[in-house]
Scaffold this motif. Sequence first.
Motif, PDB file in Angstrom:
ATOM      1  N   ARG A  14       0.858  -1.181   0.000  1.00 15.36           N
ATOM      2  CA  ARG A  14       0.000   0.000   0.000  1.00 15.36           C
ATOM      3  C   ARG A  14       0.895   1.231   0.000  1.00 15.36           C
ATOM      4  NH1 ARG A  14      -5.143   0.330   3.618  1.00 15.36           N
ATOM      5  NH2 ARG A  14      -5.947  -0.584   1.715  1.00 15.36           N
ATOM      6  N   TRP A  15       0.517   2.237  -0.800  1.00 14.92           N
ATOM      7  CA  TRP A  15       1.271   3.476  -0.911  1.00 14.92           C
ATOM      8  C   TRP A  15       0.418   4.624  -0.396  1.00 14.92           C
ATOM      9  CZ3 TRP A  15       6.218   3.028  -2.021  1.00 14.92           C
ATOM     10  CH2 TRP A  15       6.646   1.867  -2.657  1.00 14.92           C
ATOM     11  N   TYR A  16       1.071   5.601   0.205  1.00 13.59           N
ATOM     12  CA  TYR A  16       0.417   6.785   0.752  1.00 13.59           C
ATOM     13  C   TYR A  16       1.023   8.021   0.090  1.00 13.59           C
ATOM     14  CZ  TYR A  16      -1.105   3.475   4.269  1.00 13.59           C
ATOM     15  OH  TYR A  16      -1.656   2.393   4.905  1.00 13.59           O
ATOM     16  N   PHE A  17       0.184   9.032  -0.099  1.00 16.42           N
ATOM     17  CA  PHE A  17       0.613  10.258  -0.781  1.00 16.42           C
ATOM     18  C   PHE A  17       0.072  11.476  -0.036  1.00 16.42           C
ATOM     19  CE2 PHE A  17      -0.423   6.891  -3.745  1.00 16.42           C
ATOM     20  CZ  PHE A  17       0.762   6.728  -4.444  1.00 16.42           C
ATOM     21  N   GLU A  18       0.874  12.496   0.034  1.00 15.07           N
ATOM     22  CA  GLU A  18       0.415  13.797   0.512  1.00 15.07           C
ATOM     23  C   GLU A  18       0.834  14.823  -0.536  1.00 15.07           C
ATOM     24  OE1 GLU A  18       0.976  17.075   4.081  1.00 15.07           O
ATOM     25  OE2 GLU A  18       1.707  15.042   4.390  1.00 15.07           O
ATOM     26  N   ASP A  19      -0.107  15.677  -0.933  1.00 11.02           N
ATOM     27  CA  ASP A  19       0.169  16.709  -1.924  1.00 11.02           C
ATOM     28  C   ASP A  19      -0.230  18.067  -1.362  1.00 11.02           C
ATOM     29  OD1 ASP A  19       0.901  15.322  -4.593  1.00 11.02           O
ATOM     30  OD2 ASP A  19      -0.791  14.168  -3.820  1.00 11.02           O
ATOM     31  N   VAL A  20       0.654  19.039  -1.543  1.00 10.23           N
ATOM     32  CA  VAL A  20       0.370  20.426  -1.198  1.00 10.23           C
ATOM     33  C   VAL A  20       0.669  21.241  -2.447  1.00 10.23           C
ATOM     34  CG1 VAL A  20       0.883  22.361   0.324  1.00 10.23           C
ATOM     35  CG2 VAL A  20       1.018  20.017   1.211  1.00 10.23           C
ATOM     36  N   VAL A  21      -0.343  21.957  -2.942  1.00 13.78           N
ATOM     37  CA  VAL A  21      -0.192  22.744  -4.163  1.00 13.78           C
ATOM     38  C   VAL A  21      -0.465  24.209  -3.831  1.00 13.78           C
ATOM     39  CG1 VAL A  21      -0.962  23.076  -6.541  1.00 13.78           C
ATOM     40  CG2 VAL A  21      -0.971  20.777  -5.544  1.00 13.78           C
ATOM     41  N   HIS A  22       0.529  25.057  -4.094  1.00 14.50           N
ATOM     42  CA  HIS A  22       0.400  26.505  -3.919  1.00 14.50           C
ATOM     43  C   HIS A  22       0.295  27.129  -5.306  1.00 14.50           C
ATOM     44  CE1 HIS A  22       1.798  26.031   0.232  1.00 14.50           C
ATOM     45  NE2 HIS A  22       2.727  25.226  -0.255  1.00 14.50           N
ATOM     46  N   VAL A  23      -0.654  28.053  -5.481  1.00  7.55           N
ATOM     47  CA  VAL A  23      -0.834  28.723  -6.766  1.00  7.55           C
ATOM     48  C   VAL A  23      -0.928  30.222  -6.519  1.00  7.55           C
ATOM     49  CG1 VAL A  23      -2.275  28.953  -8.821  1.00  7.55           C
ATOM     50  CG2 VAL A  23      -2.127  26.747  -7.641  1.00  7.55           C
ATOM     51  N   GLY A  24      -0.057  30.969  -7.178  1.00  5.20           N
ATOM     52  CA  GLY A  24      -0.098  32.424  -7.118  1.00  5.20           C
ATOM     53  C   GLY A  24      -0.308  32.988  -8.509  1.00  5.20           C
ATOM     54  N   TRP A  25      -1.095  34.076  -8.589  1.00  7.80           N
ATOM     55  CA  TRP A  25      -1.368  34.716  -9.881  1.00  7.80           C
ATOM     56  C   TRP A  25      -1.132  36.210  -9.738  1.00  7.80           C
ATOM     57  CZ3 TRP A  25      -6.716  36.330 -11.908  1.00  7.80           C
ATOM     58  CH2 TRP A  25      -6.639  36.710 -13.250  1.00  7.80           C
ATOM     59  N   ALA A  26      -0.119  36.713 -10.439  1.00  2.00           N
ATOM     60  CA  ALA A  26       0.254  38.130 -10.334  1.00  2.00           C
ATOM     61  C   ALA A  26       1.021  38.542 -11.593  1.00  2.00           C
ATOM     62  CB  ALA A  26       1.108  38.347  -9.085  1.00  2.00           C
ATOM     63  N   GLU A  27       1.548  39.753 -11.585  1.00  5.09           N
ATOM     64  CA  GLU A  27       2.326  40.262 -12.718  1.00  5.09           C
ATOM     65  C   GLU A  27       3.569  39.419 -12.986  1.00  5.09           C
ATOM     66  OE1 GLU A  27       1.560  42.494 -14.937  1.00  5.09           O
ATOM     67  OE2 GLU A  27      -0.288  43.080 -13.945  1.00  5.09           O
ATOM     68  N   ALA A  28       4.186  38.905 -11.910  1.00  3.20           N
ATOM     69  CA  ALA A  28       5.357  38.047 -12.042  1.00  3.20           C
ATOM     70  C   ALA A  28       5.076  36.725 -11.331  1.00  3.20           C
ATOM     71  CB  ALA A  28       6.579  38.717 -11.417  1.00  3.20           C
ATOM     72  N   ALA A  29       5.747  35.661 -11.736  1.00  3.86           N
ATOM     73  CA  ALA A  29       5.559  34.342 -11.126  1.00  3.86           C
ATOM     74  C   ALA A  29       6.188  34.336  -9.737  1.00  3.86           C
ATOM     75  CB  ALA A  29       6.188  33.263 -12.002  1.00  3.86           C
ATOM     76  N   THR A  30       5.352  34.481  -8.723  1.00  2.94           N
ATOM     77  CA  THR A  30       5.814  34.514  -7.338  1.00  2.94           C
ATOM     78  C   THR A  30       4.741  33.941  -6.421  1.00  2.94           C
ATOM     79  OG1 THR A  30       6.657  35.920  -5.565  1.00  2.94           O
ATOM     80  CG2 THR A  30       4.970  36.875  -6.982  1.00  2.94           C
ATOM     81  N   LEU A  31       5.180  33.455  -5.274  1.00  2.00           N
ATOM     82  CA  LEU A  31       4.253  33.005  -4.246  1.00  2.00           C
ATOM     83  C   LEU A  31       4.233  33.964  -3.064  1.00  2.00           C
ATOM     84  CD1 LEU A  31       4.899  29.153  -4.312  1.00  2.00           C
ATOM     85  CD2 LEU A  31       2.933  30.399  -5.217  1.00  2.00           C
ATOM     86  N   ASP A  32       4.974  35.060  -3.168  1.00  2.00           N
ATOM     87  CA  ASP A  32       4.977  36.090  -2.128  1.00  2.00           C
ATOM     88  C   ASP A  32       3.761  36.992  -2.304  1.00  2.00           C
ATOM     89  OD1 ASP A  32       7.356  35.094  -1.117  1.00  2.00           O
ATOM     90  OD2 ASP A  32       8.569  36.392  -2.392  1.00  2.00           O
ATOM     91  N   LEU A  33       2.586  36.426  -2.076  1.00  2.00           N
ATOM     92  CA  LEU A  33       1.314  37.117  -2.279  1.00  2.00           C
ATOM     93  C   LEU A  33       0.420  36.867  -1.078  1.00  2.00           C
ATOM     94  CD1 LEU A  33       0.727  35.870  -5.937  1.00  2.00           C
ATOM     95  CD2 LEU A  33       1.410  38.180  -5.279  1.00  2.00           C
ATOM     96  N   PRO A  34      -0.585  37.723  -0.862  1.00  2.00           N
ATOM     97  CA  PRO A  34      -1.540  37.451   0.216  1.00  2.00           C
ATOM     98  C   PRO A  34      -2.306  36.155  -0.055  1.00  2.00           C
ATOM     99  CG  PRO A  34      -1.896  39.645  -0.749  1.00  2.00           C
ATOM    100  CD  PRO A  34      -0.854  38.968  -1.569  1.00  2.00           C
TER     101      PRO A  34
END
Length: 162
Positions: free
Chosen positions: A130-150
Amino acid sequence: MRGQLAIQHVHIHWDKAARGMPWSAVRNALPREVPFDPPHASARGWYQRIDHEGRTNFAPTTSYGELGVIEDWRVPLATRMEGSDHLWLRFNVANHAPYRPNLDQWIVRLPFGQRVTLRCNSKSDGDHDRWYFEDVVHVGWAEAATLDLPVFREIDERALLY
């Protein structure tokens, strides 16, 4: 679409033998977000994937793909524009069991200049284990590709697996 997307996907993968101690302490200490630093500028944005596999003692493997250049099936996200200032998101994270009906729909209406985080987990019976998986996906949308957003929204679709 105006602006750029920044997508960071942290994928943690382990087998039944690594379910308990001491490996659970190692898994729980893994970062679910790392600095987002793409290799160069891009017109559409970037997809960053960080893999932690139990087979490699959870050592991270990081890769970047430029959106519009890598194959669409590799990106765990579908988008649909609404006007010029909102983007609908549907996550395509491969959840085996338990089934999450929320992940089959457009579930986030992301405003420009903000970001969203999805957390989910699943299990799958393989050939011999049996296999287990954890996924965390962060998505930011702005003028530049960054995750430093509210943070606009955090979605937690994790379920009890054991």
